[in-house]
Write a protein that holds these residues in place. Structure first.
Motif, PDB file in Angstrom:
ATOM      1  N   GLY A  40     -75.271 -70.884  54.156  1.00 53.22           N
ATOM      2  CA  GLY A  40     -74.315 -69.887  54.602  1.00 53.22           C
ATOM      3  C   GLY A  40     -73.052 -69.919  53.760  1.00 53.22           C
ATOM      4  N   TRP A  41     -72.150 -68.959  54.029  1.00 53.56           N
ATOM      5  CA  TRP A  41     -70.885 -68.888  53.284  1.00 53.56           C
ATOM      6  C   TRP A  41     -69.760 -68.667  54.288  1.00 53.56           C
ATOM      7  N   LEU A  42     -68.849 -69.632  54.364  1.00 53.80           N
ATOM      8  CA  LEU A  42     -67.738 -69.567  55.309  1.00 53.80           C
ATOM      9  C   LEU A  42     -66.455 -69.195  54.579  1.00 53.80           C
ATOM     10  N   ARG A  43     -65.935 -68.021  54.914  1.00 53.24           N
ATOM     11  CA  ARG A  43     -64.649 -67.608  54.364  1.00 53.24           C
ATOM     12  C   ARG A  43     -63.624 -67.560  55.490  1.00 53.24           C
ATOM     13  N   ALA A  44     -62.375 -67.776  55.112  1.00 50.75           N
ATOM     14  CA  ALA A  44     -61.266 -67.682  56.062  1.00 50.75           C
ATOM     15  C   ALA A  44     -60.386 -66.512  55.653  1.00 50.75           C
ATOM     16  N   ASN A  45     -59.750 -65.900  56.630  1.00 51.81           N
ATOM     17  CA  ASN A  45     -58.790 -64.829  56.365  1.00 51.81           C
ATOM     18  C   ASN A  45     -57.502 -65.161  57.098  1.00 51.81           C
ATOM     19  N   MET A  46     -56.424 -65.372  56.335  1.00 49.72           N
ATOM     20  CA  MET A  46     -55.149 -65.794  56.914  1.00 49.72           C
ATOM     21  C   MET A  46     -54.003 -65.057  56.221  1.00 49.72           C
ATOM     22  N   VAL A  47     -52.845 -65.072  56.871  1.00 53.25           N
ATOM     23  CA  VAL A  47     -51.641 -64.488  56.298  1.00 53.25           C
ATOM     24  C   VAL A  47     -50.537 -65.530  56.316  1.00 53.25           C
ATOM     25  N   THR A  48     -49.684 -65.506  55.288  1.00 55.19           N
ATOM     26  CA  THR A  48     -48.561 -66.432  55.218  1.00 55.19           C
ATOM     27  C   THR A  48     -47.327 -65.700  54.713  1.00 55.19           C
ATOM     28  N   SER A  49     -46.169 -66.109  55.201  1.00 52.32           N
ATOM     29  CA  SER A  49     -44.917 -65.606  54.648  1.00 52.32           C
ATOM     30  C   SER A  49     -44.638 -66.317  53.326  1.00 52.32           C
ATOM     31  N   VAL A  50     -43.665 -65.824  52.563  1.00 54.11           N
ATOM     32  CA  VAL A  50     -43.359 -66.478  51.290  1.00 54.11           C
ATOM     33  C   VAL A  50     -42.773 -67.870  51.487  1.00 54.11           C
ATOM     34  N   ASP A  51     -42.237 -68.163  52.685  1.00 49.27           N
ATOM     35  CA  ASP A  51     -41.735 -69.516  52.928  1.00 49.27           C
ATOM     36  C   ASP A  51     -42.742 -70.365  53.709  1.00 49.27           C
ATOM     37  N   GLY A  52     -43.992 -69.937  53.735  1.00 47.40           N
ATOM     38  CA  GLY A  52     -45.065 -70.798  54.234  1.00 47.40           C
ATOM     39  C   GLY A  52     -45.390 -70.707  55.701  1.00 47.40           C
ATOM     40  N   PRO A  62     -46.219 -59.974  62.948  1.00 45.90           N
ATOM     41  CA  PRO A  62     -44.945 -59.697  62.270  1.00 45.90           C
ATOM     42  C   PRO A  62     -44.967 -59.932  60.764  1.00 45.90           C
ATOM     43  N   LEU A  63     -45.971 -60.653  60.277  1.00 47.18           N
ATOM     44  CA  LEU A  63     -46.076 -60.905  58.835  1.00 47.18           C
ATOM     45  C   LEU A  63     -47.019 -59.923  58.154  1.00 47.18           C
ATOM     46  N   SER A  64     -47.670 -59.064  58.916  1.00 42.33           N
ATOM     47  CA  SER A  64     -48.749 -58.235  58.406  1.00 42.33           C
ATOM     48  C   SER A  64     -48.248 -56.889  57.889  1.00 42.33           C
ATOM     49  N   HIS A  65     -49.211 -56.056  57.448  1.00 37.01           N
ATOM     50  CA  HIS A  65     -48.939 -54.760  56.819  1.00 37.01           C
ATOM     51  C   HIS A  65     -50.201 -53.919  57.005  1.00 37.01           C
ATOM     52  N   CYS A 212     -59.386 -66.109  51.940  1.00 39.32           N
ATOM     53  CA  CYS A 212     -58.751 -64.824  51.673  1.00 39.32           C
ATOM     54  C   CYS A 212     -57.347 -64.909  52.256  1.00 39.32           C
ATOM     55  N   LEU A 213     -56.351 -64.931  51.401  1.00 40.14           N
ATOM     56  CA  LEU A 213     -54.981 -65.206  51.825  1.00 40.14           C
ATOM     57  C   LEU A 213     -54.062 -64.038  51.484  1.00 40.14           C
ATOM     58  N   THR A 214     -53.447 -63.489  52.524  1.00 45.99           N
ATOM     59  CA  THR A 214     -52.418 -62.473  52.338  1.00 45.99           C
ATOM     60  C   THR A 214     -51.063 -63.156  52.266  1.00 45.99           C
ATOM     61  N   THR A 215     -50.326 -62.931  51.185  1.00 43.36           N
ATOM     62  CA  THR A 215     -48.969 -63.451  51.059  1.00 43.36           C
ATOM     63  C   THR A 215     -48.001 -62.311  51.318  1.00 43.36           C
ATOM     64  N   SER A 216     -47.257 -62.441  52.411  1.00 43.19           N
ATOM     65  CA  SER A 216     -46.327 -61.411  52.844  1.00 43.19           C
ATOM     66  C   SER A 216     -44.982 -61.585  52.147  1.00 43.19           C
ATOM     67  N   PRO A 217     -44.364 -60.500  51.670  1.00 40.50           N
ATOM     68  CA  PRO A 217     -43.050 -60.615  51.037  1.00 40.50           C
ATOM     69  C   PRO A 217     -41.940 -60.692  52.085  1.00 40.50           C
ATOM     70  N   ARG A 218     -42.145 -61.543  53.082  1.00 39.25           N
ATOM     71  CA  ARG A 218     -41.171 -61.758  54.149  1.00 39.25           C
ATOM     72  C   ARG A 218     -41.015 -63.261  54.352  1.00 39.25           C
ATOM     73  N   TYR A 219     -39.834 -63.668  54.804  1.00 36.14           N
ATOM     74  CA  TYR A 219     -39.678 -65.070  55.166  1.00 36.14           C
ATOM     75  C   TYR A 219     -39.325 -65.164  56.638  1.00 36.14           C
ATOM     76  N   ALA A 220     -39.684 -66.294  57.245  1.00 34.67           N
ATOM     77  CA  ALA A 220     -39.572 -66.439  58.694  1.00 34.67           C
ATOM     78  C   ALA A 220     -38.611 -67.538  59.124  1.00 34.67           C
ATOM     79  N   VAL A 221     -38.288 -68.464  58.195  1.00 32.88           N
ATOM     80  CA  VAL A 221     -37.489 -69.652  58.530  1.00 32.88           C
ATOM     81  C   VAL A 221     -38.161 -70.335  59.733  1.00 32.88           C
ATOM     82  N   GLY A 222     -37.439 -70.935  60.640  1.00 34.89           N
ATOM     83  CA  GLY A 222     -38.054 -71.519  61.829  1.00 34.89           C
ATOM     84  C   GLY A 222     -38.948 -72.708  61.541  1.00 34.89           C
ATOM     85  N   THR A 223     -39.790 -73.016  62.500  1.00 35.96           N
ATOM     86  CA  THR A 223     -40.633 -74.220  62.420  1.00 35.96           C
ATOM     87  C   THR A 223     -42.120 -73.881  62.475  1.00 35.96           C
TER      88      THR A 223
END
Length: 258
Positions: A40-52, A62-65, A212-223
């Motif tokens: 089989g083939w396991l792929r992941a789909n995630m999104v991250t802000s530019v600050d991780g 809130p990080l999506s488009h 599969c990683l979406t990098t959002s041009p937003r930052y979230a700060v926080g924890t």
């Protein structure tokens, strides 16, 4: 949308000025033939802000488009099964996959069910079984748990119509055995949407084939945590960037194991 990697030689002239059609995205994200070869083939789909940050306020939206959501829908439409952790089900109020007319013929030709099944991984079975995920799925939702799962949770899951699958030992769910059991049942195109703890477990165990990683041009700060969490690995593991798309400053990378 534009394709940055690999350079595209056959993109229509108007491709930069419009969202790509589902069929165009399906071509970019087609599963490699390895999914047919036993493991089989396991792929992941995630999104991250530019600050991780993997989420903001506990949710990824809130990080999506819109482009991110189009790719999200296409990845689901290509998959046999979507594997998700219980905490993500709770936080995102998960719903079952929906049928998409434009993928009906493609799925039928490939011998797939009309939509991807959802497989929820949970050791505690602390879930709301009145959610549409359990009460309104096109394909019965699967619940993957350990042998020590509480009896009342098992009873509630079965009463809600979920198909219960037991893997691992004790209270833990073995990520390698999750993948192997789903493949044994004929689900070879595997997709996980996290959350970070489940994805970290798959990655640490060596079960993850593609990210599969979406990098959002937003930052979230926080924890907020990262897209993967867990106890860590001794040496960082390498991935190969095989595809990169861009729209409105959002980057959509496809990485596969080396």
């Amino acid at each position: 949308m534009r394709r940055l990697l690999p350079p595209a030689l056959d993109v229509p002239d108007d491709a930069l000025d419009r969202p790509w059609e589902p069929a165009e995205l399906a071509g970019v994200y087609a599963y490699p033939q390895e999914h047919l070869h036993g493991q089989g083939w396991l792929r992941a789909n995630m999104v991250t802000s530019v600050d991780g940050a993997a989420h903001h306020g506990g949710r990824s939206q809130p990080l999506s488009h819109p482009a991110d959501m189009r790719i999200f829908g296409v990845l689901r439409a290509l998959a046999d099964v979507v594997i998700v952790g219980a905490e993500t089900v709770r936080q995102e109020r998960y719903r079952p996959a929906r049928e998409r007319a434009e993928f009906a013929a493609r799925r039928a030709e490939a011998g797939q069910t009309p939509v991807a099944a959802i497989a929820v991984v949970s050791a505690s079975l602390h879930l709301d079984f009145s959610l549409p995920l359990f009460t309104e799925p096109v394909v019965p939702t699967m619940l993957i748990t350990g042998p020590a799962a509480p009896r009342h949770g098992l009873d509630a899951a079965r009463a809600a119509g979920a198909e219960v699958i037991t893997v691992g030992e004790g209270a833990e769910v073995d990520p390698l055995r999750v993948k192997a059991e789903l493949v044994r049942r004929g689900y070879t195109r595997l997709l996980t949407e996290g959350g970070p703890r489940l994805l970290g477990a798959f990655a640490e165990a060596g079960a993850l084939d593609e990210l599969c990683l979406t990098t959002s041009p937003r930052y979230a700060v926080g924890t907020a945590g990262r897209v993967m969490s867990g106890p860590g690995i001794e040496v960082p593991r390498e991935l190969e960037l095989t595809s990169l798309l861009e729209e409105s400053g959002f980057l959509f990378g496809r990485y596969r194991r080396v």
